[in-house]
Motif scaffolding. Structure first.
Motif, PDB file in Angstrom:
ATOM      1  N   CYS A 131       0.436  -1.174  -0.349  1.00 50.59           N
ATOM      2  CA  CYS A 131      -0.647  -0.212   0.140  1.00 50.59           C
ATOM      3  C   CYS A 131       0.491   0.929   0.160  1.00 50.59           C
ATOM      4  CB  CYS A 131      -1.259  -0.498   1.315  1.00 50.59           C
ATOM      5  SG  CYS A 131      -1.586   1.805   0.858  1.00 50.59           S
ATOM      6  N   CYS A 136      -0.105   5.768   2.746  1.00 54.27           N
ATOM      7  CA  CYS A 136       0.668   6.164   4.062  1.00 54.27           C
ATOM      8  C   CYS A 136       2.557   6.191   4.141  1.00 54.27           C
ATOM      9  CB  CYS A 136       0.028   6.266   5.098  1.00 54.27           C
ATOM     10  SG  CYS A 136       0.384   5.104   5.954  1.00 54.27           S
ATOM     11  N   HIS A 175       3.898   1.832   4.085  1.00 52.02           N
ATOM     12  CA  HIS A 175       3.562   0.974   2.893  1.00 52.02           C
ATOM     13  C   HIS A 175       3.422  -0.306   3.566  1.00 52.02           C
ATOM     14  CE1 HIS A 175       5.001   3.951  -0.016  1.00 52.02           C
ATOM     15  NE2 HIS A 175       5.035   4.576   0.390  1.00 52.02           N
ATOM     16  N   CYS A 176       2.122  -0.392   4.274  1.00 56.07           N
ATOM     17  CA  CYS A 176       2.180  -1.887   4.541  1.00 56.07           C
ATOM     18  C   CYS A 176       2.092  -3.211   3.579  1.00 56.07           C
ATOM     19  CB  CYS A 176       1.149  -2.060   5.010  1.00 56.07           C
ATOM     20  SG  CYS A 176       0.918  -0.535   6.456  1.00 56.07           S
ATOM     21  N   CYS A 227      -3.874  -0.213   9.402  1.00 53.34           N
ATOM     22  CA  CYS A 227      -4.943   0.750   9.514  1.00 53.34           C
ATOM     23  C   CYS A 227      -6.053   0.106  10.066  1.00 53.34           C
ATOM     24  CB  CYS A 227      -5.203   1.356   8.352  1.00 53.34           C
ATOM     25  SG  CYS A 227      -5.207   0.987   7.292  1.00 53.34           S
ATOM     26  N   TYR A 236      -6.968  -5.133  -4.012  1.00 53.49           N
ATOM     27  CA  TYR A 236      -6.576  -4.585  -2.127  1.00 53.49           C
ATOM     28  C   TYR A 236      -8.158  -3.381  -2.548  1.00 53.49           C
ATOM     29  CZ  TYR A 236      -3.975  -2.725   1.610  1.00 53.49           C
ATOM     30  OH  TYR A 236      -3.885  -3.324   3.198  1.00 53.49           O
TER      31      TYR A 236
HETATM   32  S1  SF4 Z   1      -1.752   2.010   7.617  1.00 57.91           S
HETATM   33 FE1  SF4 Z   1      -3.080   1.694   5.877  1.00 57.91          FE
HETATM   34  S2  SF4 Z   1      -3.316   3.431   4.376  1.00 57.91           S
HETATM   35 FE2  SF4 Z   1      -1.195   3.699   6.197  1.00 57.91          FE
HETATM   36  S3  SF4 Z   1       0.366   2.077   4.358  1.00 57.91           S
HETATM   37 FE3  SF4 Z   1      -0.542   0.229   5.872  1.00 57.91          FE
HETATM   38  S4  SF4 Z   1      -2.532  -0.034   4.709  1.00 57.91           S
HETATM   39 FE4  SF4 Z   1      -2.144   2.082   3.930  1.00 57.91          FE
END
Ligand code: SF4
Lengths: 323, 379
Positions: free
Chosen positions: B62, B65, B68-69, B79, B89
């Protein structure tokens, strides 16, 4: 060896300072892909008796699981393909009711009812019979209080805090893309409201701290890890090319020792399939040592009394090898 | 509820689970088409997320933010609101706010942005950090299955704002970055219909999604929680550097920006930190960006600390003014003179506030009525 196998003197040195783990394997001509309720019942009976050091399964259950409402925390993350098998739960329920437990006092539970349904469980949040319900079933939810242990601050499923007196952790042995190992300790992420917060650093120390939370620590009385089909890579979802039919269960009253043996099996299966050890692919499982340091159980192989029991199609028991 | 009763009750209440509970729908939403309590039996939303990439060998990364999960099949990001399903996703919270209110814009707080107006304020479950002092932790630290959600499409949201004659939508309470797709669509549609949008955020967002979002927003308020990296690591569960980068990006884009700094006793309340903070703001954002010092009250994981002493807040105010910041405010201190706006030229009170209410207004357009000095902001 026949029925008296369990009373035979163990070849392992075992004393009260060691943790006992029993691996009980179903031996057939072909590696079983899935077991029937009867076959699971045979494995559970042999394994639980051995863990409790009792000849009789009812006495073993009484020794391990206190009176009152019993919970069984299943793992339903990966739908039918890779979740705690329904047949295992049915067999364990049968053992509990045969031991005199009222089925009204058995609660099979998970994070959400939806996940349970997708894993093939019949939902029952009604007022009688064995319950099958997610923490999100109406009027359940999570504790108002935040429980804290080490680095973890979480609300805990009200099923665990308010409904059950003791819990059996019915987990699954899998590779995990972040934690390396998904077994008993990782399954308890499904008991807290914010598991997504605890995946950094290969889930260390979080995997340890989650199971250290009260009431998880005091209510978890028995860990049973299904290793009939092991997802040895690509987990925790289902990836068909990385399935190994191991055909066993890992059973222990020590959650850390159970996982430690699970890790040993997982690594040996990976080696057999010419896969690199987890630490070499960035998925080192350090949280077991942390759990041991926290006092949750034993992670040192030399302090684990391991017993491997084979069960054949006729239900006869014999000494077995880990892999 | 006693345990036995609880077990029995589960059966009775489960039967009612699929019936929408009218109590969940705020009074002012009743009668609006497409604005109703969310029916959990439908499952959460499955709108494809933006800014993610598929990884070689499976899984996704991702890019909304700086976390970068990396998320494998059936797992969620930090999150808790985005889920990988077979390497696509999804955002699970699109159209599913769990909080919706009409608030004074001063509550955000935005003091130089249409003072005295109202904002339709919404949040979903989830957050990309885990501040130990969070006042909305019951929604920000929950997954969407754990909150009572409404079911409101972007179009329905704009419809509500228009019919209630609320000129702004505020994305607030939890962390709008994690409901990026929903926020973007509401903001875009809002601009088409003349409804403005403000984002109330921790500023922990990647450069590209922020750049794409800003043309659809009218103001941003960022919680700059500390000027120290270790505080972000230990108390916030995030990083300072990306937040500072986002602040510079927002300022360079010409977007109206205000800052809040929550002063937590013993953790971020030294004079050296206030000096460093003022210096950084003046250098990188300029002296005209309003800075609100906010009073901490013990809650969530910091119940062991006392509320911020008034004199600490006054010291912070004094230091930042002395360092050359023109608009420094004190919040959560109703009735304090530093809630009001003063002209940096002649010292005249321009907007007198008590709590969220305005008692005096001495601006002519965006100029001081007394000395004609231009006051930055949108008035
Ligand atoms: S915390 Fe949520 S928005 Fe941020 S990189 Fe991880 S999955 Fe994406």
């Amino acid at each position: 060896m026949g029925k008296n196998y369990l009373s035979a003197k163990s070849k392992y040195v075992y004393n009260k300072y060691m943790s006992k783990v029993v691996v009980v394997k179903y031996i057939n001509s072909a590696s079983p892909e899935s077991l029937t309720k009867v076959q699971y019942g045979q494995l559970l009976s042999a394994g639980i008796r051995s863990v409790a050091g009792a000849k009789d399964i009812n006495a073993a259950v009484r020794g391990l699981i206190p009176d009152g409402v019993v919970g069984m925390k299943v793992n339903c993350l990966a739908r039918k393909a890779n979740s705690t098998p329904v047949k295992l739960v049915e067999a364990m329920t049968q053992i509990l009711t045969d031991a005199g437990r009222d089925d009204n006092d058995i609660v099979v539970w998970e994070r959400t009812s939806r996940e349970m349904k997708m894993a093939g469980f019949p939902l029952n949040a009604a007022s009688s019979g064995c319950r099958f319900m997610g923490t999100d079933a109406n009027a359940v939810g999570y504790s108002d209080d935040i429980y804290t242990s080490g680095e973890v601050n979480s609300r805990v499923s009200s099923i665990l805090t308010d409904v059950v007196d003791s819990n059996i952790n019915l987990a699954l042995l899998k590779d995990h893309s972040i934690a390396g190992l998904s077994a008993g300790l990782k399954n308890m992420y499904g008991a807290i409201h914010n598991p997504n917060k605890y995946h950094d650093n290969n889930c260390d120390p979080f995997c340890a701290d989650v199971s250290m939370l009260e009431p998880l620590r005091s209510k978890n009385r028995l860990t049973i890890i299904d290793a009939v089909r092991v997802q040895y890579d690509g987990g925790p979802g289902f990836v068909s090319q990385y399935i190994h039919n191991y055909g066993g269960l890992i059973i222990s009253a020590d959650p850390v020792a159970a996982d430690r043996i699970g890790l040993e099996i997982l690594e040996r299966i990976r080696k057999r399939h010419e896969m690199r050890p987890l630490r070499e692919v960035g998925r080192q499982v350090t949280y077991l040592d942390t759990a041991a340091k926290r006092g949750l159980g034993v992670a040192d192989m030399s302090a684990i009394a391991l017993e491997v029991i084979n069960v054949n199609a006729g239900g006869r028991l014999s000494a077995g090898e880990l892999i | 509820m006693k345990r036995r009763t609880f077990i029995r009750c589960v059966g009775c209440t489960a039967a009612a689970a699929s019936i929408l509970e009218p109590r969940l729908v705020p009074e002012y939403l009743r009668g609006f088409e497409n604005a109703c309590a969310f029916d959990f039996t439908k499952g959460l939303s499955s709108v494809e997320a933006k800014y993610y990439k598929k990884l070689e060998g499976g899984g996704i990364e991702c890019g909304i933010c700086p976390r970068h999960c990396r998320v494998t099949d059936l797992e969620r990001g930090y999150c808790g609101t985005r889920e990988n399903r077979a390497d696509t996703y999804y955002t699970l919270i699109y159209g599913l706010p769990c909080a919706l209110n009409i608030d004074p814009i001063e509550k955000k707080p935005l003091y130089h942005y249409y003072p005295g107006t109202k904002a339709l304020s919404l949040a979903t479950a989830g957050c990309n950090v885990n501040c130990k002092f969070c006042q909305n932790w019951e929604i920000s630290q929950s997954r969407p299955e754990q909150t009572d959600n409404l079911d409101i499409s972007p179009k329905a949201m704009i419809d509500i704002a228009e019919k209630r004659k609320v000129p702004h939508i505020a994305y607030t309470y939890s962390e709008p970055v994690i409901f990026y797709e929903y926020m973007s669509d509401i903001a875009r549609l809002g601009h088409e219909k003349g409804v403005k949008s403000v984002m109330i955020t921790g500023g922990y967002i990647e450069k590209e999604p922020l750049a794409e979002l800003m043309p659809h927003l009218d103001a941003i308020k960022v919680d700059l929680k500390s000027i120290r990296e270790d505080y972000y690591r230990d108390i916030v569960g995030g990083e300072l550097k990306p937040v500072l980068d986002a602040l510079i990006q927002i300022r360079e884009a010409g977007m109206w920006l205000e800052l809040v700094y929550l002063v937590v006793p013993t953790l971020n309340d030294t004079e050296a930190e206030f000096t460093e903070l003022a210096g950084w703001i003046k250098t990188y954002l300029g002296p005209d960006v309003p800075l609100h010092f906010s009073r901490f009250y013990p809650q969530y994981l910091l119940k062991n600390l006392p509320p911020t002493p008034t004199k600490t807040l006054e010291k912070a105010h004094e230091i930042c003014k002395a360092e050359g910041l023109n608009y420094v405010y004190l919040g959560n201190l109703p009735g304090h003179r530093a809630e009001s706006t003063y002209c940096p030229g002649c010292g005249q009170v321009l907007i007198e506030r008590r709590g969220y209410r305005i008692y005096r207004y001495e601006l002519d357009g965006n100029r001081c009525k007394n000395c004609n000095r231009e006051i930055p902001g949108l008035f």
